[in-house]
Design a protein around this motif. Sequence first.
Motif, short mmCIF file in Angstrom:
data_model
loop_
_atom_site.label_atom_id
_atom_site.label_comp_id
_atom_site.label_asym_id
_atom_site.label_seq_id
_atom_site.Cartn_x
_atom_site.Cartn_y
_atom_site.Cartn_z
N GLU A 7 0.83 -1.21 0.00
CA GLU A 7 0.00 0.00 0.00
C GLU A 7 0.86 1.27 0.00
O GLU A 7 0.48 2.29 -0.58
N GLU A 16 2.16 1.87 -3.51
CA GLU A 16 1.10 2.48 -4.31
C GLU A 16 0.98 3.97 -3.98
O GLU A 16 0.75 4.79 -4.87
N ARG A 26 3.53 5.80 -5.91
CA ARG A 26 3.16 5.96 -7.33
C ARG A 26 2.21 7.15 -7.50
O ARG A 26 2.37 7.95 -8.43
N SER A 65 -0.47 -6.56 -8.50
CA SER A 65 -1.23 -5.46 -7.91
C SER A 65 -0.52 -4.11 -8.01
O SER A 65 -1.16 -3.07 -7.90
N ILE A 66 0.81 -4.13 -8.21
CA ILE A 66 1.53 -2.85 -8.34
C ILE A 66 2.27 -2.77 -9.68
O ILE A 66 3.32 -2.14 -9.78
N GLN A 94 1.53 -1.10 -12.19
CA GLN A 94 1.60 0.26 -12.71
C GLN A 94 2.87 0.97 -12.25
O GLN A 94 3.48 1.73 -13.00
N LEU A 95 3.28 0.70 -11.01
CA LEU A 95 4.52 1.30 -10.51
C LEU A 95 5.71 0.73 -11.26
O LEU A 95 6.61 1.48 -11.66
#
Length: 302
Positions: A138, A141, A144, A175-176, A178-179
């Motif tokens: 978390e 995220e 990011r 789940s991450i 995108q980062l």
Amino acid sequence: MYLYHFGMRELPFTLTPNTSYFYGLPSHQQALQVLLTALQTGEGFIKVTGEVGTGKTLLCRKLLNELPAHFVAAYIPNPYLSASELRRAVAHELGIDSAALADDQLVTQHIQQRIIELNQQNKAVVLIVDEAQALPLESLEALRLFTNLETESRKLLQVVLFGQPELDEKLAQRSIRQLKQRISFSFQLTHMDEDQTFHYVKHRIEVAGFRGDAPFDRGACKLLFKASQGIPRIVNVLCHKALMLAYGEGKNKVTRSHVRLAIKDTEAAHQANSYWRLLAAFGLGALLIAGAWTIWHMRGGW
């Protein structure tokens, strides 16, 4: 201790990262150049990974010292923080008093406002996170989302992550993803080779003030390299113990026997010979006895 015996001003092989001892190993120099170049071009995320003991924290502090004057750095050395704690830690580093802010949304807004203000002053903001493998998902995220601030030409906040290989495992989680896609530059630190180990040891002793024929010759450094696998932190531990052993015997040179005894007394070292393991306790025990006798003699008895 062995400082005066070897004519040094300070202990050369402490485990505290000290940039005055930065040697500039090829791996570290390349990583530093990658970092500075990437920051100058305004990239979002930059990642540096390396095994335990390869000098990530030292490199991190070197980067902080080398940042151009127009950079404002927020440094997070202990990132085992929830997303809320991370936001407040970043706010603190940017000079924001977050104690009076009621919720995370307000903290985020103040951080964004501060970053925009700095950009208007022609300042670039970089968030540097050491031991980044400890960041909860978390919190990654949250990082990011911080970097969503941008102009048409560059990010207003850049992030540098220093971490162990476990960081790559964490970033591989879907789940991450995108980062992970935002990491534009990455570098992996490598271990020292045998020749680099020799010059690394020589460099640290000279920085500590030693002058003359180095107490560690090529043969001793070859053993150090094999036992440490080229990891600087383990080299430091072994050199410190070997110097103690040489001092305990009143010798000005570190012998291979001293290095072997140091190896057998160090759990992290690669063990190669069971014979010297039997002698380790005796060697270090004798050193302690000799040290106690020296103190007793200097005080004229108990």
